[in-house]
Design a protein around this motif. Sequence first.
Motif, PDB file in Angstrom:
ATOM      1  N   TYR A   1       0.822  -1.213   0.000  1.00  0.00           N
ATOM      2  CA  TYR A   1       0.000   0.000   0.000  1.00  0.00           C
ATOM      3  C   TYR A   1       0.858   1.266   0.000  1.00  0.00           C
ATOM      4  CZ  TYR A   1      -3.896  -3.121   1.027  1.00  0.00           C
ATOM      5  OH  TYR A   1      -4.836  -4.115   0.961  1.00  0.00           O
ATOM      6  N   GLY A   2       1.939   1.242   0.773  1.00  0.00           N
ATOM      7  CA  GLY A   2       2.814   2.416   0.817  1.00  0.00           C
ATOM      8  C   GLY A   2       3.441   2.717  -0.527  1.00  0.00           C
ATOM      9  N   LEU A   3       3.943   1.691  -1.198  1.00  0.00           N
ATOM     10  CA  LEU A   3       4.605   1.916  -2.481  1.00  0.00           C
ATOM     11  C   LEU A   3       3.614   2.245  -3.594  1.00  0.00           C
ATOM     12  CD1 LEU A   3       7.402  -0.711  -2.113  1.00  0.00           C
ATOM     13  CD2 LEU A   3       7.749   1.697  -2.584  1.00  0.00           C
ATOM     14  N   LEU A   4       2.421   1.670  -3.530  1.00  0.00           N
ATOM     15  CA  LEU A   4       1.396   2.043  -4.505  1.00  0.00           C
ATOM     16  C   LEU A   4       1.008   3.515  -4.319  1.00  0.00           C
ATOM     17  CD1 LEU A   4      -0.873  -1.140  -4.466  1.00  0.00           C
ATOM     18  CD2 LEU A   4       0.658  -0.379  -6.306  1.00  0.00           C
ATOM     19  N   ALA A   5       0.978   3.972  -3.054  1.00  0.00           N
ATOM     20  CA  ALA A   5       0.683   5.381  -2.792  1.00  0.00           C
ATOM     21  C   ALA A   5       1.779   6.277  -3.353  1.00  0.00           C
ATOM     22  CB  ALA A   5       0.531   5.610  -1.282  1.00  0.00           C
ATOM     23  N   VAL A   6       3.053   5.839  -3.242  1.00  0.00           N
ATOM     24  CA  VAL A   6       4.159   6.597  -3.823  1.00  0.00           C
ATOM     25  C   VAL A   6       3.994   6.713  -5.335  1.00  0.00           C
ATOM     26  CG1 VAL A   6       6.638   6.563  -4.318  1.00  0.00           C
ATOM     27  CG2 VAL A   6       5.836   6.097  -2.020  1.00  0.00           C
ATOM     28  N   LEU A   7       3.659   5.609  -5.989  1.00  0.00           N
ATOM     29  CA  LEU A   7       3.503   5.623  -7.449  1.00  0.00           C
ATOM     30  C   LEU A   7       2.390   6.572  -7.868  1.00  0.00           C
ATOM     31  CD1 LEU A   7       3.866   1.814  -8.303  1.00  0.00           C
ATOM     32  CD2 LEU A   7       5.535   3.617  -8.708  1.00  0.00           C
ATOM     33  N   LEU A   8       1.244   6.496  -7.185  1.00  0.00           N
ATOM     34  CA  LEU A   8       0.126   7.373  -7.522  1.00  0.00           C
ATOM     35  C   LEU A   8       0.495   8.830  -7.278  1.00  0.00           C
ATOM     36  CD1 LEU A   8      -2.820   7.759  -8.364  1.00  0.00           C
ATOM     37  CD2 LEU A   8      -3.482   7.383  -5.966  1.00  0.00           C
ATOM     38  N   GLY A   9       1.146   9.097  -6.150  1.00  0.00           N
ATOM     39  CA  GLY A   9       1.566  10.462  -5.860  1.00  0.00           C
ATOM     40  C   GLY A   9       2.543  10.994  -6.887  1.00  0.00           C
ATOM     41  N   SER A  10       3.468  10.154  -7.342  1.00  0.00           N
ATOM     42  CA  SER A  10       4.449  10.568  -8.346  1.00  0.00           C
ATOM     43  C   SER A  10       3.779  10.933  -9.659  1.00  0.00           C
ATOM     44  CB  SER A  10       5.476   9.455  -8.571  1.00  0.00           C
ATOM     45  OG  SER A  10       6.187   9.172  -7.382  1.00  0.00           O
ATOM     46  N   LEU A  11       2.805  10.125 -10.069  1.00  0.00           N
ATOM     47  CA  LEU A  11       2.090  10.407 -11.319  1.00  0.00           C
ATOM     48  C   LEU A  11       1.349  11.736 -11.234  1.00  0.00           C
ATOM     49  CD1 LEU A  11       0.652   6.857 -12.131  1.00  0.00           C
ATOM     50  CD2 LEU A  11       2.459   8.060 -13.380  1.00  0.00           C
ATOM     51  N   LEU A  12       0.641  11.948 -10.124  1.00  0.00           N
ATOM     52  CA  LEU A  12      -0.117  13.188  -9.970  1.00  0.00           C
ATOM     53  C   LEU A  12       0.809  14.385  -9.779  1.00  0.00           C
ATOM     54  CD1 LEU A  12      -3.071  11.991  -7.700  1.00  0.00           C
ATOM     55  CD2 LEU A  12      -3.104  12.479 -10.159  1.00  0.00           C
TER      56      LEU A  12
END
Length: 435
Positions: A287-298
Amino acid sequence: MLETKSKKSPLLWVPTTYFTMALTYMTLTSVTAIMFKNMGMDNGRAAEYASYLILAYTIKPLFASFVEMYRTKKAFVILTEIAIFFGFLAVALAMALPNYMVLLMGLFWVISFLGATQDIAADGVYVTSLDSKAQSLYCGVQSLSWNLGPIIASGGLVYLSGKLHAEYFHHDPAVFGADWVDAWRVIFFIVAAITVLMALWHWRVMPDGARAENTPTNFSSAMNILKDSFVSFFQKKDVWLMIAFAFLFRLSIGFLEKIGPFFMVDPVAKGGLGLSNELLGIIYGTYGLLAVLLGSLLGGWFVARRGLQPTLFLLCCAVNIPNVTFLLMSIYQPESLLVVTAGVAIEKFFFGFGSVGFMIYLMQQLAPGKYTTTHYAFGTGLMGLCMMFTGVISGHLQQMLGYKSYFVFVMLATIPSFIVCWLAPFHQKESGATD
């Protein structure tokens, strides 16, 4: 159909190459910290020993030009992957010996330099085997593949270590000590097996990689190029402000990086949350790394629309202010997994969102010039140096202060980041934002 300099599709080798690079790096610099903690080390030593392994990746620009001098880039990728396989195999075997820790650290140190060399050669294959259009096309694949490494390492391997320890070897997961060696030996056998399989695959599908135009032909020319790149770097206008930016932007994250997971697995009586390795793997590594990926895209979309200069301070806020979630969790020590997962995901999402500004600043303001790639590497090396420095001392500080006071200190450590973002110079014209 897109033409590249390689006859074989990049989809055959780009994803596996960057996944293997990330797996090595994350195993050395993140997974080992949890292993040290499991095996009974205090927070100070566990964070310190794992952080030392960042050094090779920090100084890799110093020996990159020498790698270019010998054989093909593909040969270096395969040779380093085979050597890394033997390295992790030796780690697993050494853990069966008495007083293995000194030997273990020596092996990890060697593997870290092999991993840094693997990175240099693999990036060289990517840059010289694909034309500029293909490089842009596969950039997303490259980034996504690298981020699979942390998910597998910090998520899957940490989760599996806990399952093996409790359910296969039937040890008490709440007790840290020598019993954890059994589970972690299996983990290193798995990492070794994955690495050698990747080496065999890359031997079949990876292109050789061409020599760059300014490739040195001997030791003397390599030294001259290295010296010139340093001289030209320090001739940049306001270079010391840019150096301060590169080193300090992630200062608070450096203090949080190793201690956050320790806080999760430490017993409640010691101020932690008492989570198992399995839950840590799921929360942090998934969950933490998926949140990083989503945050990076946005974050990338946000900067593309607004431009970097008007948004840099806001991006700094995104990186630093959400660290308060760990302070709140240390105060209330929530038992709800949903609350803990949300706290980690919030911090990681905004870290990903704001960190985009750091990378773009290095590319657009610090790197441009005669040695763009090398100067960009200097910038990321300074960031790595910050991560190593903060990691080495973070565990010792936490032991002195306790978790609550330590996370207050983490919030105070955000102040230098705000100062350098406010003063960061912009001498290069930005490519136009849409708003």
